[in-house]
Design an enzyme around this catalytic site. Structure first.
Site, PDB file in Angstrom:
ATOM      1  N   ALA A  33       0.842  -1.200   0.000  1.00 29.04           N
ATOM      2  CA  ALA A  33       0.000   0.000   0.000  1.00 29.04           C
ATOM      3  C   ALA A  33       0.871   1.242   0.000  1.00 29.04           C
ATOM      4  CB  ALA A  33      -0.930  -0.011   1.209  1.00 29.04           C
ATOM      5  N   ASN A  34       0.256   2.405   0.123  1.00 31.79           N
ATOM      6  CA  ASN A  34       1.012   3.657   0.247  1.00 31.79           C
ATOM      7  C   ASN A  34       0.276   4.576   1.217  1.00 31.79           C
ATOM      8  OD1 ASN A  34      -0.847   5.485  -1.292  1.00 31.79           O
ATOM      9  ND2 ASN A  34      -0.423   3.970  -2.880  1.00 31.79           N
ATOM     10  N   ARG A  35       0.815   5.756   1.447  1.00 38.59           N
ATOM     11  CA  ARG A  35       0.321   6.638   2.509  1.00 38.59           C
ATOM     12  C   ARG A  35      -0.845   7.521   2.111  1.00 38.59           C
ATOM     13  NH1 ARG A  35       3.704   6.352   6.660  1.00 38.59           N
ATOM     14  NH2 ARG A  35       5.881   5.786   6.231  1.00 38.59           N
ATOM     15  N   SER A  36      -1.425   7.344   0.940  1.00 40.09           N
ATOM     16  CA  SER A  36      -2.528   8.218   0.538  1.00 40.09           C
ATOM     17  C   SER A  36      -3.710   8.105   1.505  1.00 40.09           C
ATOM     18  CB  SER A  36      -2.990   7.843  -0.874  1.00 40.09           C
ATOM     19  OG  SER A  36      -4.176   8.526  -1.192  1.00 40.09           O
ATOM     20  N   ALA A  99      -3.638   7.358  -5.607  1.00 42.69           N
ATOM     21  CA  ALA A  99      -2.243   6.919  -5.578  1.00 42.69           C
ATOM     22  C   ALA A  99      -2.252   5.420  -5.849  1.00 42.69           C
ATOM     23  CB  ALA A  99      -1.620   7.241  -4.226  1.00 42.69           C
TER      24      ALA A  99
END
Ligand code: CTP
Ligand code: CA
Length: 221
Positions: A33-36, A99
């Site tokens: 995942a990512n921090r969006s 994102a």
């Protein structure tokens, strides 16, 4: 007085917005995942609805409430997001704020165990939803991408606009604490040049961008 065309310049338009991260499963309990946070995309969906648009919001996994008057489609993975976007066409405008994870892995049916040496992840590239939409037969009239960059923000954004085939890129300087934060520092890259906007809240970026979109549709009937 009753709301008129000036208050609702996007009345009769369908605006598609993607927002949030995607989650790409590794095994039943883990994902990439990512921090969006989804905040910028949700703010844009809300602003477009306020200006009278019919709005479809394709959202990755986020913990945000659905803005009033917005049709929300929840997805987990980039491939699900690609399918949801295709399913939402036709649209007059697409604003791709998500994102999207660049890669997925072939997920395992059972939880990975800590036996032997650490496992290697083989990454497989995800479909580029924005690039695909920009060249598709059902291309919206105005396609807007976002670019999260940590260095040479404008250079990367100008190059990205050409590569993706979209009309505008909103270039986002994510070297600070933009991801998850309330403020945003953006540059709008169009065919005619680059506008650098002062740092403002994500809600203010949303309102300004959506007003620009309404102006653009009026000027290019
Ligand atoms: N995007 C997309 N599908 C992907 C990757 C990105 O639709 N698989 C969209 C994003 O929603 C955003 C734009 O493309 O509007 C730019 O995303 P970004 O991650 O900055 O660009 P990439 O082409 O993935 O390049 P890189 O991550 O290597 O900078
Ligand atoms: Ca990317």
């Amino acid at each position: 007085s009753a709301p008129g065309v000036a208050d609702r310049p996007l009345a009769g338009r369908h605006v598609l917005v993607t927002a949030g991260p995607t989650h790409e499963p590794i095994d039943p309990v883990r994902y990439l995942a990512n921090r969006s946070s989804g905040r910028q995309g949700f703010a844009i969906a809300r602003a477009a609805a306020t200006l009278g648009a019919r709005v479809t919001l394709v959202a990755g996994p986020v913990t945000l409430p659905t803005p009033a008057g917005v049709d929300r489609v929840d997805v987990q993975t980039a491939r699900e997001m690609a399918a949801a976007v295709a399913g939402a066409m036709p649209a007059d405008v697409a604003v791709m704020v998500a994102a999207v994870a660049d890669w997925h892995v072939a997920p395992l049916d059972q939880k990975l165990k800590k036996t032997g040496s650490p496992p290697a992840l083989t990454l497989i590239e995800n479909p580029d939803i924005l690039a695909r939409l920009s060249v598709g037969a059902d291309r919206p009239r105005l396609v807007v991408g976002f670019a999260a960059e940590t260095e040479r923000v404008i250079d990367h954004a100008v190059a990205k606009r050409g590569r993706k085939g979209c009309d505008w890129i909103v270039a986002n300087d994510v070297s600070g604490d933009v991801m998850g934060g309330a403020d945003n520092s953006v540059h709008l890259v169009t065919a005619t040049g680059v506008e650098s906007w002062e740092t403002m809240t994500k809600d203010e970026v949303a309102i300004r961008l959506v007003r620009r979109i309404a102006d653009e549709l009026r000027e290019r009937p």
